[in-house]
Design an enzyme around this catalytic site. Structure first.
Site, PDB file in Angstrom:
ATOM      1  N   ILE A  79      -3.019  -9.700  -4.207  1.00 46.35           N
ATOM      2  CA  ILE A  79      -2.983  -8.250  -4.055  1.00 46.35           C
ATOM      3  C   ILE A  79      -3.431  -7.829  -2.652  1.00 46.35           C
ATOM      4  O   ILE A  79      -2.685  -7.169  -1.928  1.00 46.35           O
ATOM      5  CB  ILE A  79      -3.858  -7.563  -5.117  1.00 46.35           C
ATOM      6  N   ASP A 113     -10.049  -6.731  -8.451  1.00 41.14           N
ATOM      7  CA  ASP A 113     -11.391  -6.185  -8.294  1.00 41.14           C
ATOM      8  C   ASP A 113     -12.470  -7.077  -8.912  1.00 41.14           C
ATOM      9  O   ASP A 113     -13.662  -6.900  -8.628  1.00 41.14           O
ATOM     10  CB  ASP A 113     -11.479  -4.788  -8.910  1.00 41.14           C
ATOM     11  N   ASN A 122     -11.957   4.399 -11.343  1.00 43.35           N
ATOM     12  CA  ASN A 122     -10.518   4.435 -11.085  1.00 43.35           C
ATOM     13  C   ASN A 122      -9.768   5.375 -12.018  1.00 43.35           C
ATOM     14  O   ASN A 122      -8.607   5.702 -11.760  1.00 43.35           O
ATOM     15  CB  ASN A 122      -9.931   3.024 -11.170  1.00 43.35           C
ATOM     16  N   ARG A 151      -9.898   5.528   0.159  1.00 38.99           N
ATOM     17  CA  ARG A 151      -8.464   5.290   0.146  1.00 38.99           C
ATOM     18  C   ARG A 151      -7.726   6.167  -0.864  1.00 38.99           C
ATOM     19  O   ARG A 151      -6.645   6.684  -0.589  1.00 38.99           O
ATOM     20  CB  ARG A 151      -8.228   3.808  -0.186  1.00 38.99           C
ATOM     21  N   ARG A 177      -2.734  -2.235   2.691  1.00 44.26           N
ATOM     22  CA  ARG A 177      -2.576  -1.107   1.776  1.00 44.26           C
ATOM     23  C   ARG A 177      -1.803   0.057   2.413  1.00 44.26           C
ATOM     24  O   ARG A 177      -2.321   1.159   2.569  1.00 44.26           O
ATOM     25  CB  ARG A 177      -3.937  -0.629   1.265  1.00 44.26           C
ATOM     26  N   PRO A 178      -0.563  -0.156   2.821  1.00 46.72           N
ATOM     27  CA  PRO A 178       0.207   0.910   3.469  1.00 46.72           C
ATOM     28  C   PRO A 178       0.503   2.058   2.510  1.00 46.72           C
ATOM     29  O   PRO A 178       0.472   1.899   1.290  1.00 46.72           O
ATOM     30  CB  PRO A 178       1.497   0.200   3.893  1.00 46.72           C
ATOM     31  N   VAL A 179       0.832   3.220   3.108  1.00 45.50           N
ATOM     32  CA  VAL A 179       1.104   4.409   2.302  1.00 45.50           C
ATOM     33  C   VAL A 179       2.603   4.675   2.195  1.00 45.50           C
ATOM     34  O   VAL A 179       3.006   5.749   1.754  1.00 45.50           O
ATOM     35  CB  VAL A 179       0.393   5.654   2.880  1.00 45.50           C
ATOM     36  N   ASP A 180       3.438   3.717   2.588  1.00 46.18           N
ATOM     37  CA  ASP A 180       4.877   3.974   2.638  1.00 46.18           C
ATOM     38  C   ASP A 180       5.442   4.382   1.282  1.00 46.18           C
ATOM     39  O   ASP A 180       6.297   5.267   1.195  1.00 46.18           O
ATOM     40  CB  ASP A 180       5.626   2.758   3.195  1.00 46.18           C
ATOM     41  N   GLN A 181       4.964   3.767   0.190  1.00 37.19           N
ATOM     42  CA  GLN A 181       5.508   4.109  -1.125  1.00 37.19           C
ATOM     43  C   GLN A 181       5.028   5.481  -1.596  1.00 37.19           C
ATOM     44  O   GLN A 181       5.737   6.163  -2.333  1.00 37.19           O
ATOM     45  CB  GLN A 181       5.148   3.028  -2.145  1.00 37.19           C
TER      46      GLN A 181
END
Length: 422
Positions: free
Chosen positions: A327, A305, A23, A92, A121-125
């Site tokens: 989460i 995780d 990460n 992702r 897990r949207p990508v809007d932000q």
């Protein structure tokens, strides 16, 4: 090589070194696009996700090569702007490349990001922060497209704490004109390491590790050169494996200060640990107490995780434990596979109840995402008889040499190739 065979029931013993952090490595690789030259990442994990990001950078025109675990990234001619859906669908975190492409090449397009199916897990932000910085962004059915003649600093408040969106904002802002203030930022260690890497390249960043990050854009960045820190999730996974088998292990290079939330729970279960001469010495032989209630949270809370590997440990402890997942809503997919092994895990919405202490039995199970696959390894090590784990390509996305590592601790484990590490 998509199966792993484990004969369980043997306590793990020995000393282990932890691979570089997945990460941390991935956003640093994206950040290397921001310098038109050669950057160096030392101790980079040779895992599927890193190879995928490497392939994407090559498709953009970068040259890459390895010398043992040091990855060299020559982005002198990385002037491409399109990332195929075949590449982004595998991982992702590929979405963070959009901010780097805008900062470097003024535009970018990519297939919709994929990866493990553990939640929406949207990508809007991600799109929100880019638009705030002046980019035109269009979200299509299967792709994302963005363009920005000139990114400009802004004050941005994230509606929800997001590691990826925070990284996106940082990557886009370091070369933007003027000042950027990012509020309600994620505080995860990988954010801190990304900012340290960018600062070593000449970026002006303050506040990493807090909820407010301030960035003053610069005209250009110099080459990056950094040692990737040890992976806190891999370290936690191996501690879970030792606890599930009631073993004792020493981690020679533990991630400093990044495992506190996990170690607090480890201690409550009866595990003992101490730090000596830079090492973490963990004794899981006394692991005997259930966890009445645990919930995952953003850092410094308990990491999502490590929720699945911990669940595997709790199935071995007599008594009732309960976990709330805050989460990702699909993190409990592992429960069905654990129950095949004789566990008693009941899921209701975002909560799982574990009635531990039943004898786990080896059988054939399937990994369906990265951390769930690691949890099956933990359970298999504690189970009686042989377990065959299918779908291990998910595990190799995040663990560099997990079979060799566990074998070095005494595990009876064999990969699909037929080569045993005993």
């Amino acid at each position: 090589m998509d199966k792993i065979r484990i004969t369980g029931g043997k306590p793990l013993q020995g000393t282990i070194s932890i691979q570089g952090s997945k990460n941390s490595a991935l956003p640093m690789m994206a950040a290397s696009l921001l310098h038109r030259g050669v950057s160096v990442l030392k101790g980079c994990p040779a895992i599927a996700d890193v190879y995928c990001m490497e392939d994407i950078l090559r498709s953009l025109g970068a040259l890459t090569w390895w010398e043992k675990n040091t990855l060299y990234l020559d982005c002198s001619r990385a002037d491409g702007t399109e990332v195929s859906g075949d590449s982004t669908g595998k991982m992702r975190s590929s979405v963070i490349l959009l901010g780097a492409l805008l900062a470097r090449n003024k535009k970018g397009s990519m297939g919709y990001p994929g990866g493990c199916v553990i939640g929406k897990r949207p990508v809007d932000q991600h799109l929100y922060v880019l638009r705030c910085l002046g980019a035109w962004v269009e979200e299509k059915e299967n792709s994302l497209e963005a363009e920005a003649g000139c990114l400009k600093g802004a004050e941005i408040v994230f509606g929800k704490i997001s590691v990826g969106a925070t990284e996106q904002g940082i990557l886009a802002a370091v070369l933007a004109e003027g000042h950027t203030v990012l509020r309600n930022c994620a505080r995860e260690p990988e954010i801190v390491w990304l900012c340290r890497y960018l600062r070593s390249m000449g970026a002006e960043i303050q506040g990493e590790g807090t909820h407010c990050i301030r960035i003053t854009g610069v005209k250009e960045l110099k080459a990056g050169n950094m040692q990737i820190p040890p992976d806190r999730i891999v370290a936690g996974t191996y501690l879970c494996a030792a606890a599930a088998t009631r073993g004792k292990i020493t981690i020679s290079n533990p991630p400093e200060g990044e495992l506190d939330a996990f170690l607090e729970v480890y201690g409550k279960m009866g595990g003992q640990y101490n730090r000596r001469s830079g090492k973490l010495i963990a004794d899981g032989s006394g692991t005997a107490f259930p966890v009445p209630f645990l919930e995952t949270d953003t850092y410094p809370g308990f990491p999502t995780d490590l929720q699945s590997p911990l669940m595997a440990v709790l199935t071995t402890i007599p008594g009732k434990s309960r976990i709330r997942e805050n989460i990702f809503e699909n993190r409990f997919r592992i429960a069905k596979e654990l129950n095949k092994m004789g566990a008693s895990v009941a899921v209701s919405g975002r909560e799982a109840s574990i009635q531990g202490g039943t004898c786990l039995r080896g059988c054939t199970v399937r990994a369906r995402e990265l951390r769930g696959g690691a949890a099956l390894l933990v359970a298999a090590l504690a189970a009686q008889g042989e377990t065959v784990i299918e779908g291990c390509s998910f595990i190799y996305r995040g663990y560099e040499h997990i079979c060799e590592d566990l074998a070095s601790l005494g595990a009876q484990i064999e990969e699909d190739t037929g080569t045993a590490f005993l």
